[in-house]
Design a protein around this motif. Structure first.
Motif, PDB file in Angstrom:
ATOM      1  N   SER A 171     -13.827 -46.424 -31.880  1.00 48.26           N
ATOM      2  CA  SER A 171     -13.379 -45.974 -30.556  1.00 48.26           C
ATOM      3  C   SER A 171     -13.287 -47.169 -29.604  1.00 48.26           C
ATOM      4  O   SER A 171     -14.037 -48.139 -29.732  1.00 48.26           O
ATOM      5  N   HIS A 184     -14.058 -47.684 -26.359  1.00 46.32           N
ATOM      6  CA  HIS A 184     -15.222 -48.024 -25.547  1.00 46.32           C
ATOM      7  C   HIS A 184     -16.361 -48.559 -26.398  1.00 46.32           C
ATOM      8  O   HIS A 184     -17.020 -49.539 -26.036  1.00 46.32           O
ATOM      9  N   ALA A 185     -16.609 -47.907 -27.543  1.00 44.54           N
ATOM     10  CA  ALA A 185     -17.704 -48.355 -28.400  1.00 44.54           C
ATOM     11  C   ALA A 185     -17.442 -49.758 -28.935  1.00 44.54           C
ATOM     12  O   ALA A 185     -18.330 -50.619 -28.929  1.00 44.54           O
ATOM     13  N   SER A 211     -22.776 -41.700 -28.212  1.00 47.15           N
ATOM     14  CA  SER A 211     -21.420 -41.845 -27.683  1.00 47.15           C
ATOM     15  C   SER A 211     -21.210 -43.233 -27.106  1.00 47.15           C
ATOM     16  O   SER A 211     -21.867 -43.609 -26.129  1.00 47.15           O
ATOM     17  N   GLY A 212     -20.282 -43.975 -27.682  1.00 47.59           N
ATOM     18  CA  GLY A 212     -19.964 -45.285 -27.148  1.00 47.59           C
ATOM     19  C   GLY A 212     -19.286 -45.201 -25.798  1.00 47.59           C
ATOM     20  O   GLY A 212     -19.449 -46.072 -24.944  1.00 47.59           O
ATOM     21  N   SER A 213     -18.535 -44.127 -25.556  1.00 54.88           N
ATOM     22  CA  SER A 213     -17.798 -43.980 -24.311  1.00 54.88           C
ATOM     23  C   SER A 213     -18.740 -43.836 -23.119  1.00 54.88           C
ATOM     24  O   SER A 213     -18.613 -44.545 -22.111  1.00 54.88           O
ATOM     25  N   GLU A 233     -26.097 -47.204 -28.100  1.00 55.25           N
ATOM     26  CA  GLU A 233     -25.523 -46.199 -29.015  1.00 55.25           C
ATOM     27  C   GLU A 233     -26.458 -46.106 -30.212  1.00 55.25           C
ATOM     28  O   GLU A 233     -27.026 -47.100 -30.643  1.00 55.25           O
ATOM     29  N   HIS A 242     -19.213 -36.629 -37.126  1.00 60.54           N
ATOM     30  CA  HIS A 242     -19.871 -37.710 -36.400  1.00 60.54           C
ATOM     31  C   HIS A 242     -20.795 -38.464 -37.359  1.00 60.54           C
ATOM     32  O   HIS A 242     -21.380 -37.876 -38.276  1.00 60.54           O
ATOM     33  N   CYS A 277     -13.460 -39.006 -29.267  1.00 57.52           N
ATOM     34  CA  CYS A 277     -12.395 -39.394 -30.207  1.00 57.52           C
ATOM     35  C   CYS A 277     -12.299 -38.396 -31.355  1.00 57.52           C
ATOM     36  O   CYS A 277     -11.198 -38.048 -31.801  1.00 57.52           O
ATOM     37  N   SER A 291     -16.785 -41.254 -36.791  1.00 60.84           N
ATOM     38  CA  SER A 291     -16.847 -42.173 -35.660  1.00 60.84           C
ATOM     39  C   SER A 291     -18.179 -41.973 -34.956  1.00 60.84           C
ATOM     40  O   SER A 291     -18.907 -41.017 -35.239  1.00 60.84           O
ATOM     41  N   THR A 292     -18.496 -42.870 -34.025  1.00 61.19           N
ATOM     42  CA  THR A 292     -19.694 -42.700 -33.204  1.00 61.19           C
ATOM     43  C   THR A 292     -19.368 -42.020 -31.882  1.00 61.19           C
ATOM     44  O   THR A 292     -20.262 -41.785 -31.081  1.00 61.19           O
ATOM     45  N   ASP A 293     -18.120 -41.731 -31.644  1.00 56.92           N
ATOM     46  CA  ASP A 293     -17.706 -41.189 -30.347  1.00 56.92           C
ATOM     47  C   ASP A 293     -17.144 -39.782 -30.499  1.00 56.92           C
ATOM     48  O   ASP A 293     -16.082 -39.583 -31.094  1.00 56.92           O
TER      49      ASP A 293
END
Length: 248
Positions: free
Chosen positions: A137, A139-140, A76-78, A109, A230, A211, A206-208
């Motif tokens: 995302s 944050h990421a 999670s980038g967040s 991440e 994901h 999102c 996504s990586t988040d």
């Protein structure tokens, strides 16, 4: 190297399979992964709501728990971005500031860890022919600089990356923002639909996880059929697919 998984609240409560795929993927690449069971929230909700003292207490717990690991990896980038903020919480506490900064520098991440730290691109995955559009995302992308790594890993596995217009535009989730300003949050998610549809992709990734939860829920309510996955789930699927092909 000694590596710990920080699963994050949203993976623990809503996307546990993402945490599992993260561990399986890293172990497939020869990384021994540990899971400190006393881990909890990163403190972002409290921080964003203005409860900075409470977020400091959470941060101190997190710092203590993950001391001694070479790297802390999360899907999670967040939440990773929150850990990057930890030093800001302790600018008047030199000892804790140093510990927070050290942890922030070791927190990655998962796709960025694989691509930049392990130096891997081809991880033995087969996603040949899948058409994927990737959501960056906030944050990421802006706080952890996650952009190249997930795309590179997916491309090396044979996937086609179809960039959607507005791929780096906010989805509207923003944690507490989606709760406190639900109508604006929902409108921001819907504003991304046309670009996603026009990409002609089969899968939105996504990586988040936050999102993905926001966009998948909004897409389903609007009757859209695109699959939402994901990145680490896709990559692990590709590893399993390639392994099965080799066995045959």
């Amino acid at each position: 190297m000694r590596v710990a998984l920080f699963a994050t609240c949203i993976a623990d409560q809503i996307f546990p399979h993402v945490a599992v795929s993260t561990v399986k993927l890293l172990r497939h690449l020869g990384v021994k992964v540990e899971f400190p069971e006393a881990q909890s929230c990163c403190g972002q909700p409290a921080y964003n709501a203005g409860y900075h003292q409470e977020s400091r207490e959470i941060a101190l717990h997190h710092i203590k728990l993950f001391t001694g690991y070479d790297y802390v990896i999360l899907p999670s980038g967040s939440c990773g971005a929150m850990v990057k903020h930890y030093p800001d919480l302790f600018v008047e506490q030199p000892e804790n500031y140093a510990k927070a900064r050290h942890l922030a520098e070791r927190t990655f991440e998962v796709t960025t860890f694989i691509h930049q730290v392990l130096g891997r691109e081809d991880i033995g995955a087969d996603l040949e022919g899948l058409n994927i559009t990737y959501h960056d995302s906030c944050h990421a992308l802006r706080l952890m600089h996650v952009s190249e790594a997930p795309r590179a890993l997916l491309k090396a596995a044979g996937a086609n990356i179809l960039e959607a217009e507005g791929h780096d535009t906010c989805c509207g989730f923003g944690g507490l923002f989606s709760v406190k300003m639900a109508e604006i949050s929902s409108a921001m998610a819907k504003a991304k639909f046309q670009g996603i549809k026009d990409s002609k992709a089969q899968i939105l990734s996504s990586t988040d996880a936050g999102c993905l939860m926001q966009l998948e829920g909004s897409l389903r309510r609007s009757g859209e059929k695109i699959e939402v996955r994901h990145v680490v789930d896709l990559l692990w699927q590709g590893v399993e697919a390639k392994s099965q092909m080799q066995e045959v």
